[in-house]
Design a protein around this motif. Structure first.
Motif, short mmCIF file in Angstrom:
data_model
loop_
_atom_site.label_atom_id
_atom_site.label_comp_id
_atom_site.label_asym_id
_atom_site.label_seq_id
_atom_site.Cartn_x
_atom_site.Cartn_y
_atom_site.Cartn_z
N TYR A 121 0.85 -1.12 0.10
CA TYR A 121 -0.02 0.19 0.08
C TYR A 121 0.97 1.34 0.03
O TYR A 121 1.81 1.39 1.06
CB TYR A 121 -0.99 -0.18 1.29
CG TYR A 121 -2.06 0.94 1.12
CD1 TYR A 121 -3.26 0.64 0.45
CD2 TYR A 121 -1.88 2.13 1.56
CE1 TYR A 121 -4.28 1.59 0.28
CE2 TYR A 121 -3.01 3.01 1.72
CZ TYR A 121 -4.24 2.63 0.89
OH TYR A 121 -5.33 3.56 0.82
N GLY A 122 0.57 2.15 -0.86
CA GLY A 122 1.47 3.30 -1.01
C GLY A 122 1.18 4.72 -0.40
O GLY A 122 1.86 5.52 -0.22
N ASN A 123 -0.11 4.60 0.14
CA ASN A 123 -0.77 5.65 0.83
C ASN A 123 -0.74 6.93 -0.15
O ASN A 123 -1.28 8.12 0.63
CB ASN A 123 0.28 6.02 2.08
CG ASN A 123 -0.75 6.76 3.33
OD1 ASN A 123 -1.94 6.26 3.20
ND2 ASN A 123 -0.16 7.31 4.05
N VAL A 124 -0.48 6.76 -1.30
CA VAL A 124 -0.77 8.01 -2.20
C VAL A 124 -1.44 7.39 -3.52
O VAL A 124 -0.86 6.50 -4.18
CB VAL A 124 0.69 8.64 -2.85
CG1 VAL A 124 0.52 9.60 -3.81
CG2 VAL A 124 1.52 9.19 -1.44
N GLN A 125 -2.42 8.04 -3.84
CA GLN A 125 -3.30 7.76 -5.05
C GLN A 125 -2.78 7.84 -6.35
O GLN A 125 -2.56 9.09 -6.38
CB GLN A 125 -4.80 7.95 -4.90
CG GLN A 125 -5.50 7.49 -6.02
CD GLN A 125 -7.12 7.96 -5.78
OE1 GLN A 125 -7.51 8.68 -4.90
NE2 GLN A 125 -8.10 7.18 -6.67
N LYS A 126 -2.42 6.83 -7.13
CA LYS A 126 -1.83 7.33 -8.57
C LYS A 126 -3.16 7.78 -9.34
O LYS A 126 -4.22 7.15 -9.22
CB LYS A 126 -1.00 6.18 -8.95
CG LYS A 126 0.13 5.72 -8.24
CD LYS A 126 1.05 4.61 -8.92
CE LYS A 126 0.36 3.27 -8.86
NZ LYS A 126 0.11 2.80 -7.33
N SER A 127 -2.82 8.44 -10.65
CA SER A 127 -3.66 8.69 -11.50
C SER A 127 -3.73 7.66 -12.54
O SER A 127 -2.78 7.56 -13.41
CB SER A 127 -3.35 10.04 -12.22
OG SER A 127 -4.33 10.46 -13.23
N LEU A 128 -4.66 6.87 -12.37
CA LEU A 128 -4.77 5.67 -13.46
C LEU A 128 -6.08 5.60 -14.13
O LEU A 128 -7.30 6.10 -13.46
CB LEU A 128 -4.57 4.05 -12.68
CG LEU A 128 -3.16 4.12 -12.19
CD1 LEU A 128 -2.98 2.78 -11.36
CD2 LEU A 128 -2.03 4.16 -13.02
N PRO A 129 -6.28 4.92 -15.46
CA PRO A 129 -7.37 5.02 -16.11
C PRO A 129 -8.49 3.92 -15.46
O PRO A 129 -7.91 2.82 -14.92
CB PRO A 129 -7.31 4.28 -17.26
CG PRO A 129 -5.79 3.70 -17.17
CD PRO A 129 -5.23 4.68 -16.15
#
Length: 551
Positions: free
Chosen positions: A391-399
């Motif tokens: 879990y990265g705790n930062v949301q990535k911008s993905l389709p």
């Protein structure tokens, strides 16, 4: 032969029907010559009276008389050629038993190459030549040599069987179609043969397919036997391993029992021998005192007697032996206690051995699993090789494709399975939250998700680093002696079984049984949330190992 006869060619002395030198030659009105028997048989097979060479038709059957001149010339020609043919016949192929002989050859019969359905005769290479060169004979129907050409004639009308009656399923002649088979469905024999050959080809194809199916079945049975042998060998090896371990356990417990009894026996023996030594010592002291008393009682020195009386009269220091009890050890119940302890030991060992064997057995179905980034929640971080997720705790911008989880920290594998058995291992060391298992292709991927079989999930999970749960409705709390650091997941699609193992302890954690799988299954992973940094460790898919190399 005379000079005049030498000017005549061989063809001029041959009957165009039997292709042999004339026998009783006759001349018909068109001027062509034939053997009397040959032309008579030929006219019996046809409806009209016609010349086999020029095909001139005669309204009535001509009267046949032997041509004596040609007969004499033919006799001379036959005599001159017999010597030539006899010298060369040995070089040609002589008919052997089972082969069709030439009907024209005289003397040594040569092997026939073809049979003529018009002439009703079989011919060797030499006598077949006119059928291949003469225009009138080229029209005759030649077939591979057969015997008993007379059987191809209609017994009733003495005509060639050249038609086929479909109603009665039999060969007929032309006269039969006019009389007995007048309104029947009659076709040329050649046409029916083509149909029959087509059916035979189809039948041959069916037979070949049957042969192929049976050959495949043989291979399948051979593979089954080989698999059975391998399974039997493995079962025997595992049985030997288990029973060897049990025998060693029994032997250790027996040795322990024997040592315990012998030690107790040794202690008892040492104690008794000590008592004996003390008694012998006291006896020695008493015998010494008895001697002193005896000597003193005989003394005449009154003063010495009085002075030593008190010391001699006093009893030497001894133990109160009536109070001493030498109890032999009791061995009663020793074997019973040892057997009970053995049973408990074997029971525990059996559970452990069976768990180890079961784990080894399912590990044979290990598959290579990698994570599918197109299904991963945007908060998840996947390694480049697709073997780790955290879990990265930062949301990535993905389709946001339909396959991606958008709420739960979930990800599926790239691989799917719709039959057979498969197994994979995942390291969960250092994590406080995780979920593992398999999921149906049709699972919900958007919004909150409740993981249970009804919703297509077959999983176990860890919550708050202490509570292990079987994901069913209601949740099934699992009591584990210790938390696993590596979890193995095994699926038997046809049996409807999903099992989870503590790999290091070789212990079964939990199983879903009696499941019904009808669609693809995907290995399923959830790393859990960040948990204030306590759950930062990744889930790691173990690399596939060739288990046979580990044994």
């Amino acid at each position: 032969m005379s000079a005049a006869s030498c000017l005549l060619t061989e063809d001029q002395f041959l009957c165009s029907i039997c292709l042999d030198v004339f026998t009783d030659p006759v001349t018909i009105p068109c001027g062509h010559n034939f053997c009397k028997n040959c032309i008579t048989k030929n006219w019996k097979t046809g409806v009209l009276y016609l010349c086999p060479i020029c095909e001139e038709v005669f309204s009535t059957r001509p009267q046949l008389k032997v041509n004596t001149f040609i007969k004499e010339m033919s006799a001379q020609f036959r005599q001159s050629t017999q010597q030539e043919s006899s010298s060369s016949s040995s070089e040609r192929q002589v008919s052997k038993p089972g082969e069709v002989p030439c009907d024209v050859c005289t003397g040594t019969k040569l092997k026939a190459l073809k049979s003529c359905l018009v002439c009703l005769a079989s011919y060797c290479e030499t006598h077949l030549e006119p059928h291949l060169t003469m225009s009138g004979l080229k029209k005759h129907q030649l077939i591979d040599p057969v015997e008993n050409l007379e059987d191809r004639m209609c017994e009733k009308h003495d005509k060639l069987l050249e038609l086929f009656c479909k109603n009665d399923q039999r060969c007929v002649c032309l006269m039969c179609t006019v009389l007995e088979h007048k309104n029947h469905d009659v076709v040329p024999l050649k046409k029916e043969i083509e149909v029959e050959k087509l059916m035979l080809r189809m039948r041959k194809s069916e037979i070949q397919q049957m042969i192929q199916n049976r050959q495949l079945k043989i291979e399948e049975l051979k593979r089954s036997v080989k698999l059975s042998d391998e399974n039997a060998d493995r079962e025997i090896a595992e049985g030997v391993q288990v029973f060897t371990a049990l025998i060693e356990t029994v032997q250790r417990n027996l040795d322990r029992l024997i040592d315990s009894v012998k030690e107790k026996q040794r202690q008892t023996k040492n104690q008794t021998e000590g008592f004996i030594r003390e008694l012998e010592q006291e006896i020695s002291e008493l015998e010494k005192r008895s001697t002193e008393v005896e000597q003193l009682s005989r003394s005449e020195d009154h003063l010495q007697l009085l002075q030593n009386f008190k010391s001699v009269n006093a009893a030497p220091p001894t133990k109160d032996w009536p109070e001493v009890r030498d109890h032999p050890p009791s061995y009663e119940g020793t074997v019973r206690r040892a057997v009970k302890q053995l049973e408990e030991t074997i029971s525990e060992q059996m559970k452990k051995l069976i768990s180890e064997l079961e784990l080894k057995r399912v590990q044979q179905y290990e598959v290579d699993v990698t994570l599918d980034p197109d299904t991963a929640n945007p908060f998840l971080i996947l390694s480049d090789d697709g073997k780790q997720v955290k879990y990265g705790n930062v949301q990535k911008s993905l389709p946001d494709n339909p396959r991606r989880f958008n709420h739960c920290a979930n990800v599926l594998s790239k691989q799917s399975f719709s039959s057979g058995r498969f197994y994979y291992e995942v390291q969960v060391k250092g994590k406080t939250y995780w979920d593992l298992g398999v999921a149906r292709k049709s699972i919900k991927r958007k919004g909150p998700i409740t993981q249970n079989p009804k919703n297509g999930y077959f999983a176990i999970c860890l919550r708050d680093n202490k509570q292990y749960i079987g994901c069913v409705d209601p949740p099934d709390s699992l009591s584990l002696k210790s938390g696993p650091e590596k979890v193995g997941v095994f699926v038997d699609y046809e049996e409807g079984l999903v099992s989870f193992y503590d790999v290091d302890a070789a212990a079964l954690i939990y199983s879903f049984t009696g499941c019904s799988f009808t669609e693809k299954l995907y290995p399923f992973f959830s790393s859990g949330t960040y948990d204030g940094g306590r759950n930062s460790a990744p889930l790691i898919i173990s690399p596939r190992i060739t288990r046979s190399l580990l044994r």
